[in-house]
Design an enzyme around this catalytic site. Structure first.
Site, PDB file in Angstrom:
ATOM      1  NE  ARG A 121      -4.149  -2.109   2.046  1.00 27.29           N
ATOM      2  CZ  ARG A 121      -4.358  -3.251   2.801  1.00 27.29           C
ATOM      3  NH1 ARG A 121      -3.171  -3.459   3.755  1.00 27.29           N
ATOM      4  NH2 ARG A 121      -5.061  -3.862   2.705  1.00 27.29           N
ATOM      5  CE  LYS A 143      -0.929  14.029 -13.792  1.00 30.71           C
ATOM      6  NZ  LYS A 143      -1.296  14.526 -15.038  1.00 30.71           N
ATOM      7  CD  GLU A 185       5.987  16.562 -21.990  1.00 34.44           C
ATOM      8  OE1 GLU A 185       5.749  17.690 -21.345  1.00 34.44           O
ATOM      9  OE2 GLU A 185       5.518  15.560 -22.049  1.00 34.44           O
ATOM     10  CE  LYS A 227       4.817  17.766 -13.559  1.00 36.77           C
ATOM     11  NZ  LYS A 227       4.967  16.504 -14.159  1.00 36.77           N
ATOM     12  CD  GLU A 237      -4.298  15.827 -14.299  1.00 27.98           C
ATOM     13  OE1 GLU A 237      -2.881  16.098 -14.845  1.00 27.98           O
ATOM     14  OE2 GLU A 237      -5.034  15.185 -14.786  1.00 27.98           O
ATOM     15  NE  ARG A 241       0.382  17.198 -11.566  1.00 23.47           N
ATOM     16  CZ  ARG A 241       1.043  16.282 -10.722  1.00 23.47           C
ATOM     17  NH1 ARG A 241       0.483  16.054  -9.790  1.00 23.47           N
ATOM     18  NH2 ARG A 241       1.806  15.479 -11.355  1.00 23.47           N
ATOM     19  CG  ASN A 245      -2.404  16.713 -18.558  1.00 21.57           C
ATOM     20  OD1 ASN A 245      -1.725  15.703 -19.029  1.00 21.57           O
ATOM     21  ND2 ASN A 245      -3.001  16.732 -17.606  1.00 21.57           N
ATOM     22  CG  HIS A 248       0.351  15.708 -22.553  1.00 22.03           C
ATOM     23  ND1 HIS A 248       0.838  17.035 -22.992  1.00 22.03           N
ATOM     24  CD2 HIS A 248       1.308  14.987 -21.881  1.00 22.03           C
ATOM     25  CE1 HIS A 248       2.256  16.826 -22.259  1.00 22.03           C
ATOM     26  NE2 HIS A 248       2.350  15.723 -21.785  1.00 22.03           N
ATOM     27  CG  HIS A 252      -1.845  10.845 -23.763  1.00 19.26           C
ATOM     28  ND1 HIS A 252      -2.380  11.172 -22.615  1.00 19.26           N
ATOM     29  CD2 HIS A 252      -0.402  10.874 -23.763  1.00 19.26           C
ATOM     30  CE1 HIS A 252      -1.218  11.429 -21.748  1.00 19.26           C
ATOM     31  NE2 HIS A 252      -0.186  11.427 -22.607  1.00 19.26           N
ATOM     32  CG  HIS A 265       5.042  11.249 -24.200  1.00 16.82           C
ATOM     33  ND1 HIS A 265       3.632  11.159 -24.013  1.00 16.82           N
ATOM     34  CD2 HIS A 265       5.292  12.274 -23.385  1.00 16.82           C
ATOM     35  CE1 HIS A 265       3.310  12.126 -23.260  1.00 16.82           C
ATOM     36  NE2 HIS A 265       4.205  12.760 -22.645  1.00 16.82           N
TER      37      HIS A 265
END
Length: 359
Positions: A121, A143, A185, A227, A237, A241, A245, A248, A252, A265
């Protein structure tokens, strides 16, 4: 070692450092200090391991340490590879004081971080990014995820690292295409919220491509600072935040439609940013000149700016519907008002997207 830059991600009372500098993986004492417990698992890939795994292993000489070397590539960021990391932790007998170290690019960082989030956990993990893309983006912010055939990063968790150590010396062995993908990026941070940084990138594009160490370190530090501030204000997010993206959702969709075996990417994000900027211009939200200025910088950095041939616009749109930012089946995109002015746009009619996807 050159001068080390130190930043911090502050999440209320939780804090962790970002260290940026040349030769940091050679500082055995500093690396060992990041592993306070008995057990350590280093997760890396077959491209990175020959160069940098011995340095990390030497630093962990006094620990019960194991290593897992995975095949490289986005196509390896799967539930099956996640299972291999979990099996490696079990074989090590890793207890709750274990530390997982992610030595590699964004794929390794996402995968190892997700395993650390799930083992017992949640155990400690440290990001040791070796690509520009990972240094400026994926290693910071917590993330973690794996991909499914249906879409990128659909299975994951927010799990913050204990530290990020970005050794800029590792960029010397980065293939040129990977360096350029990372620069996409970097450009993103200027495009979404800092027009002054965007202008700085235009002025320093040649130095970045030439891997000038001081210029790269400055770019990495500025991206990480940007960031870190956003993550501190919106860790999971829910609002601001999402601006990170930018490009993205389109990117994606391209990656997924190509089966994670086409554009890298960063390359897909470069295309996605241009599509988002041109869509903003079509909708009258932003100047068309800013979209072309963005495309010009990306082209100068050797990055693609158009959708690869053979991808069906309707299929890309279907992929976008499964994006994590979508709400109740409604597309939510990050567009902009112009350079440095990204914004979240809800309830965008799909009919507005098809002309951009078909261009």
């Amino acid at each position: 070692m050159s001068e080390t830059r130190e930043l911090e991600v502050a999440l209320g009372e939780r804090r962790y450092p970002i260290r940026i500098g040349r030769g940091l993986l050679g500082d055995a004492a500093a690396l060992a200090a990041l592993v306070p417990g008995r057990h350590a698992l280093v997760v890396t890939d077959a491209h990175v391991a020959p160069h940098y795994l011995p340095l990390v292993e030497a630093a962990l000489g006094g620990k019960q340490a194991g290593t897992l070397v995975l095949p490289p590539g986005e196509q390896e960021k799967t539930l099956a590879r996640f299972g291999e990391v979990m099996a490696a932790l079990a074989a090590l007998g890793a207890s709750r004081d274990a530390t997982v170290l992610a030595l590699g690019g964004g794929v390794v960082g996402d995968l190892a971080g997700f395993a650390a989030a799930c083992w017992m956990r949640g155990v400690r993990f440290v990001q040791l990014p070796t690509t520009l893309l990972a240094m400026v983006d994926s290693s910071v912010g917590g993330k973690t995820a794996v991909d499914l055939p249906e879409g990128k990063n659909l299975v994951g968790a927010f799990h913050q690292p204990a530290a990020v150590v970005a050794d800029t010396a590792t960029l010397a062995t980065l293939p040129p295409r990977e360096l350029r993908a990372g620069l996409a990026e970097v450009v993103k941070y200027g495009a979404l919220g800092d027009a002054g940084f965007f202008a700085w990138l235009e002025a320093h594009a040649d130095a970045l491509l030439a891997r000038d160490d001081a210029t790269l370190a400055e770019a990495i530090a500025r991206c990480c600072a940007h960031k870190a501030g956003i993550v501190a204000r919106d860790e999971t997010e829910r609002g601001e935040r999402m601006l990170l993206n930018f490009g993205h959702t389109f990117g994606h969709a391209i990656e997924t439609q190509q089966g994670y075996g086409g554009l890298l990417h960063g390359e897909a994000v470069a295309v996605g940013m241009v599509l988002a900027a041109r869509l903003s211009a079509r909708l009258g939200r932003a100047p068309a000149a800013d979209a072309e200025r963005l495309a010009a910088l990306l082209t100068r950095l050797g990055l693609p700016t158009t959708i690869p041939a053979g991808l069906d616009p309707a299929a890309l749109l279907a992929r976008m519907r499964l994006d994590k930012k979508a709400v109740s089946g409604t597309l939510r995109l990050i567009l902009w008002r112009g350079l440095g002015q990204a914004e979240v746009v809800d309830t965008l009619p799909e009919a507005d997207l098809l002309p951009v996807l078909s261009a």
